[in-house]
Design a protein around this motif. Structure first.
Motif, short mmCIF file in Angstrom:
data_model
loop_
_atom_site.label_atom_id
_atom_site.label_comp_id
_atom_site.label_asym_id
_atom_site.label_seq_id
_atom_site.Cartn_x
_atom_site.Cartn_y
_atom_site.Cartn_z
N ASP A 1 0.81 -1.23 0.00
CA ASP A 1 0.00 0.00 0.00
C ASP A 1 0.84 1.27 0.00
O ASP A 1 0.43 2.30 -0.55
CB ASP A 1 -0.94 -0.01 1.21
CG ASP A 1 -0.21 -0.13 2.54
OD1 ASP A 1 0.89 -0.73 2.56
OD2 ASP A 1 -0.73 0.35 3.56
N ASP A 2 2.03 1.22 0.59
CA ASP A 2 2.90 2.41 0.66
C ASP A 2 3.14 2.98 -0.75
O ASP A 2 2.92 4.16 -1.02
CB ASP A 2 4.27 2.06 1.28
CG ASP A 2 4.16 1.39 2.63
OD1 ASP A 2 3.37 0.44 2.79
OD2 ASP A 2 4.87 1.83 3.56
N GLY B 1 -7.26 2.40 9.11
CA GLY B 1 -7.78 3.74 8.82
C GLY B 1 -7.89 4.00 7.33
O GLY B 1 -8.88 4.56 6.85
N SER B 2 -6.90 3.57 6.58
CA SER B 2 -6.91 3.81 5.13
C SER B 2 -8.01 3.01 4.46
O SER B 2 -8.66 3.48 3.52
CB SER B 2 -5.55 3.48 4.52
OG SER B 2 -4.60 4.42 4.98
N GLY C 1 -9.36 11.91 13.56
CA GLY C 1 -8.55 11.53 12.40
C GLY C 1 -7.43 10.58 12.77
O GLY C 1 -7.10 10.41 13.94
N SER C 2 -6.82 9.98 11.73
CA SER C 2 -5.75 9.01 11.95
C SER C 2 -4.39 9.69 12.08
O SER C 2 -4.10 10.66 11.37
CB SER C 2 -5.69 8.02 10.78
OG SER C 2 -4.55 7.20 10.89
N TYR C 3 -3.56 9.14 12.98
CA TYR C 3 -2.14 9.54 13.00
C TYR C 3 -1.25 8.36 12.60
O TYR C 3 -0.10 8.28 12.96
CB TYR C 3 -1.72 10.14 14.35
CG TYR C 3 -2.12 9.39 15.60
CD1 TYR C 3 -1.60 8.14 15.90
CD2 TYR C 3 -3.01 9.98 16.51
CE1 TYR C 3 -1.96 7.47 17.07
CE2 TYR C 3 -3.38 9.31 17.67
CZ TYR C 3 -2.85 8.06 17.94
OH TYR C 3 -3.22 7.40 19.09
N ASN D 1 0.95 6.16 9.79
CA ASN D 1 2.00 6.69 8.90
C ASN D 1 1.62 6.63 7.40
O ASN D 1 2.44 6.92 6.53
CB ASN D 1 3.33 5.97 9.14
CG ASN D 1 3.21 4.45 9.06
OD1 ASN D 1 2.27 3.93 8.47
ND2 ASN D 1 4.18 3.75 9.64
N GLY D 2 0.35 6.30 7.11
CA GLY D 2 -0.09 6.14 5.73
C GLY D 2 0.09 7.37 4.85
O GLY D 2 0.37 7.24 3.65
N HIS E 1 -5.68 11.03 6.58
CA HIS E 1 -5.06 11.13 7.90
C HIS E 1 -5.19 12.58 8.39
O HIS E 1 -4.31 13.40 8.16
CB HIS E 1 -3.59 10.72 7.85
CG HIS E 1 -3.38 9.26 7.53
ND1 HIS E 1 -3.66 8.72 6.29
CD2 HIS E 1 -2.96 8.23 8.30
CE1 HIS E 1 -3.40 7.43 6.31
NE2 HIS E 1 -2.98 7.10 7.52
N ASP F 1 7.28 -2.03 11.61
CA ASP F 1 6.65 -1.63 10.34
C ASP F 1 7.74 -1.50 9.27
O ASP F 1 8.02 -0.42 8.75
CB ASP F 1 5.90 -0.31 10.55
CG ASP F 1 4.94 -0.03 9.40
OD1 ASP F 1 4.94 -0.80 8.43
OD2 ASP F 1 4.21 0.98 9.50
N ASP G 1 8.17 -2.50 6.06
CA ASP G 1 7.95 -2.03 4.68
C ASP G 1 7.89 -0.51 4.65
O ASP G 1 8.45 0.14 3.77
CB ASP G 1 6.68 -2.66 4.07
CG ASP G 1 5.42 -2.32 4.83
OD1 ASP G 1 5.49 -2.16 6.07
OD2 ASP G 1 4.36 -2.20 4.20
N THR G 2 7.25 0.05 5.67
CA THR G 2 7.03 1.50 5.67
C THR G 2 8.28 2.27 6.11
O THR G 2 8.61 3.31 5.51
CB THR G 2 5.82 1.83 6.58
OG1 THR G 2 4.71 1.09 6.06
CG2 THR G 2 5.52 3.30 6.60
#
Ligand code: RVK
Ligand code: MG
Ligand code: MG
Length: 320
Positions: free
Chosen positions: A54-55, A94-95, A119-121, A123-124, A155, A263, A265-266
């Motif tokens: 997804d990143d 969230g995404s 809202g989201s915090y 890392n997306g 986000h 995390d 991959d991110t």
């Protein structure tokens, strides 16, 4: 400096870091070390060796939207994120919710606010930001505006938006720095710190980086002090730390980034974006480039997007 190579480096660096880290997602630093020693080669992965998650998929959407509109356009970005969305790439909670809301026709300015409390915090919005860091590296006022606005689509929490801005700024500063010179890490960090207020968790983490940049502590201490999870506050500074302590080499930055665990991959994608923006595509090991996925929206397409952003950047600069 070869700016075109740098834009390609930031976008393909996201893909390469994402692909190197993906098979290790969720593993601790200790378990990665025990099983592999270090991970320097692309491993077999859920969707195949060299595939992205997804990143990179969201980064592609952001680049497409910027190119289609010539600027940030929230409604278009929301559509681009949904058009590109494929669940099997592995999206955050969230995404995924954001995609449902966009699909249901929710106005893009409302979507981000309806996810989690305030809202989201996650890392997306930071992990996809390389196109913004490249396109507006010459204009930090515009960069900040677009980083915040592009984050808010999914986000909307202040820490989510600040995280996207910090990562965009880290990429922008890397793009603007000549890799032939010794990187002035003190100035680089100070430039980042200047943008954050005393109550921001990012200022606190940038100060931790400053204190630990010479010492190079054990990876466990890096995890304890900076974090390695999918909250932006616990991963964007970690990626910046990986770059600053290994800026002599794209490969070493990304190998170190994924060794931090969590995390992977991110943190790999974000460290790869910064290191790629600094050293360019030409610094990405060819044995990694050779195995990156090459389907319809694979590495060739990502390079075309980087070329498009480079051309758009030239247009914007020449119009000023
Ligand atoms: C699967 C409480 C919050 C929060 C809030 C926490 C992909 C949650 C990518 C949430 C990345 C997590 C990752 C991640 C990207 C966020 N209150 N907790 N207001 N805001 N959190 O779900 O797209 O891997 O624990 O928005 O940012 O490779 O689950 O997802 O690693 O942060 O997902 O935030 O995630 P989300 P995202
Ligand atoms: Mg991912
Ligand atoms: Mg991830």
């Amino acid at each position: 400096m070869d700016l075109h190579d740098k834009f390609c480096g930031a976008l393909l660096g996201t893909h390469a870091g994402d692909a190197l880290g993906m098979p290790l997602e969720g593993a601790s630093a200790a378990s990665i070390k025990k099983r592999y020693g270090e991970v320097r080669e692309m491993l077999e992965a859920r969707l195949g060796k060299g595939t992205y998650t997804d990143d990179t998929e969201m980064m592609i959407a952001l680049a497409e939207s910027l190119l289609r509109c010539g600027d940030f356009d929230g409604a278009d970005l929301a559509n681009a994120l949904l058009e590109n969305f494929s669940l099997e790439r592995g999206y955050g909670t969230g995404s995924k919710r954001a995609m449902e809301l966009i699909r249901a026709g929710t106005n893009w300015e409302e979507v981000g606010k309806r996810i989690f409390k305030d809202g989201s915090y996650g890392n997306g919005s930071a992990m996809r930001i390389a196109p913004v860091g490249c396109l507006y590296h010459h204009d930090l006022h515009k960069l900040k505006k677009v980083a915040y606005a592009s984050s808010s689509v999914t986000h909307a929490h202040p820490w989510g938006k600040e995280g996207a801005f910090l990562q965009a700024l880290a990429v922008a500063k890397a793009v603007a720095s000549d890799p032939e010179d010794v990187l002035d890490r003190t100035k680089y960090l100070q430039d980042l710190k200047n943008e954050f207020s005393a109550d921001s968790p990012y200022l606190a983490s940038l100060e931790v980086i400053e204190e630990h940049i010479q010492i190079k502590p054990d990876v466990e201490e890096v995890v304890a002090k900076l974090g390695n999870d999918s909250r932006a506050m616990n991963s964007v500074p970690t990626a910046i730390y990986a770059f600053l302590t290994h800026n002599h080499s794209f490969e070493e930055t990304v190998v170190y980034a994924v060794s931090i665990g969590g995390d992977t991959d991110t943190i790999g994608a974000m460290a790869g974006a910064i290191a790629g923006g600094y050293r360019g595509k030409s610094a990405i090991p060819s044995r990694w480039l050779d195995v990156l996925e090459r389907g319809t929206k694979g590495a060739n397409y990502i390079e075309e997007l980087a070329t498009g952003l480079y051309n758009l950047h030239e247009e914007i600069v020449n119009q000023r």
